[in-house]
Scaffold this motif. Sequence first.
Motif, short mmCIF file in Angstrom:
data_model
loop_
_atom_site.label_atom_id
_atom_site.label_comp_id
_atom_site.label_asym_id
_atom_site.label_seq_id
_atom_site.Cartn_x
_atom_site.Cartn_y
_atom_site.Cartn_z
N VAL A 94 0.84 -1.20 0.00
CA VAL A 94 0.00 0.00 0.00
C VAL A 94 0.88 1.25 0.00
N ILE A 95 1.89 1.26 0.84
CA ILE A 95 2.78 2.43 0.91
C ILE A 95 3.47 2.65 -0.43
N ARG A 96 3.94 1.58 -1.05
CA ARG A 96 4.60 1.69 -2.35
C ARG A 96 3.66 2.28 -3.40
N ALA A 97 2.40 1.83 -3.40
CA ALA A 97 1.43 2.34 -4.36
C ALA A 97 1.20 3.84 -4.16
N VAL A 98 1.12 4.27 -2.91
CA VAL A 98 0.91 5.70 -2.62
C VAL A 98 2.15 6.50 -2.99
N GLU B 224 4.10 9.55 -10.17
CA GLU B 224 4.37 9.09 -11.53
C GLU B 224 3.10 8.76 -12.30
N ARG B 225 1.95 8.82 -11.64
CA ARG B 225 0.70 8.39 -12.26
C ARG B 225 -0.19 9.58 -12.59
N PRO B 226 -1.09 9.40 -13.55
CA PRO B 226 -2.03 10.48 -13.89
C PRO B 226 -2.90 10.83 -12.69
N ILE B 227 -3.22 12.09 -12.55
CA ILE B 227 -4.00 12.58 -11.40
C ILE B 227 -5.35 11.87 -11.31
N GLU B 228 -5.89 11.45 -12.44
CA GLU B 228 -7.19 10.78 -12.45
C GLU B 228 -7.16 9.46 -11.68
N GLU B 229 -5.98 8.86 -11.52
CA GLU B 229 -5.87 7.57 -10.84
C GLU B 229 -5.65 7.71 -9.34
N HIS B 230 -5.36 8.91 -8.87
CA HIS B 230 -5.02 9.10 -7.46
C HIS B 230 -6.15 8.71 -6.51
N VAL B 231 -7.37 9.10 -6.80
CA VAL B 231 -8.49 8.80 -5.91
C VAL B 231 -8.65 7.29 -5.75
N GLY B 232 -8.57 6.56 -6.85
CA GLY B 232 -8.71 5.11 -6.78
C GLY B 232 -7.62 4.46 -5.95
N VAL B 233 -6.40 4.96 -6.07
CA VAL B 233 -5.29 4.40 -5.29
C VAL B 233 -5.50 4.70 -3.82
N PHE B 234 -5.92 5.93 -3.48
CA PHE B 234 -6.17 6.27 -2.08
C PHE B 234 -7.33 5.44 -1.50
N GLU B 235 -8.39 5.25 -2.28
CA GLU B 235 -9.51 4.44 -1.80
C GLU B 235 -9.07 3.01 -1.55
N SER B 236 -8.32 2.45 -2.48
CA SER B 236 -7.82 1.09 -2.32
C SER B 236 -6.87 0.99 -1.12
N ALA B 237 -6.03 2.01 -0.95
CA ALA B 237 -5.10 2.03 0.18
C ALA B 237 -5.86 2.02 1.50
N GLN B 238 -6.92 2.80 1.57
CA GLN B 238 -7.70 2.87 2.81
C GLN B 238 -8.32 1.50 3.11
N VAL B 239 -8.86 0.85 2.11
CA VAL B 239 -9.47 -0.47 2.31
C VAL B 239 -8.43 -1.48 2.76
N GLN B 240 -7.28 -1.51 2.09
CA GLN B 240 -6.24 -2.48 2.42
C GLN B 240 -5.64 -2.23 3.80
N LEU B 241 -5.44 -0.96 4.17
CA LEU B 241 -4.89 -0.67 5.50
C LEU B 241 -5.91 -1.01 6.59
N ARG B 242 -7.18 -0.75 6.34
CA ARG B 242 -8.22 -1.12 7.31
C ARG B 242 -8.22 -2.64 7.50
N ARG B 243 -8.11 -3.40 6.42
CA ARG B 243 -8.08 -4.86 6.53
C ARG B 243 -6.86 -5.32 7.31
N ALA B 244 -5.72 -4.67 7.08
CA ALA B 244 -4.50 -5.05 7.80
C ALA B 244 -4.66 -4.77 9.29
N LEU B 245 -5.35 -3.70 9.65
CA LEU B 245 -5.59 -3.39 11.06
C LEU B 245 -6.61 -4.34 11.67
N ASP B 246 -7.64 -4.67 10.93
CA ASP B 246 -8.69 -5.56 11.43
C ASP B 246 -8.20 -6.99 11.58
N ASP B 247 -7.25 -7.41 10.76
CA ASP B 247 -6.75 -8.78 10.79
C ASP B 247 -5.23 -8.75 10.73
N PRO B 248 -4.57 -8.33 11.82
CA PRO B 248 -3.12 -8.17 11.80
C PRO B 248 -2.35 -9.45 11.54
#
Length: 88
Positions: A39-43, A48-72
């Motif tokens: 997740v950190i690497r993606a952020v 290097e990525r088009p601005i249009e892709e930033h929201v999707g990466v942040f949304e995915s990062a939030q989901v993946q980090l929440r899952r990592a916290l919920d199931d360490p």
Amino acid sequence: MTVDPEHDVPDPAERSGDDEPEPGPPERVQTGVARVDDVIRAVEELEERPIEEHVGVFESAQVQLRRALDDPDGAEDLVEPDERPEHA
């Protein structure tokens, strides 16, 4: 008023910068937890990525980090590949 050219202070824009080394690339942040490091690497790669892709990466990062916290202890295998943060 006279100007002494030997003691003239150079304009900061004209400085060669020899007194300070050029900074190298920043070190990658690593947590030791593969899911979080992905997740950190993606952020970090957003610059290097088009601005249009930033929201999707942040949304995915939030989901993946929440899952990592919920199931360490991590059922990393259960995360669908299309739900992982994308890498350029």
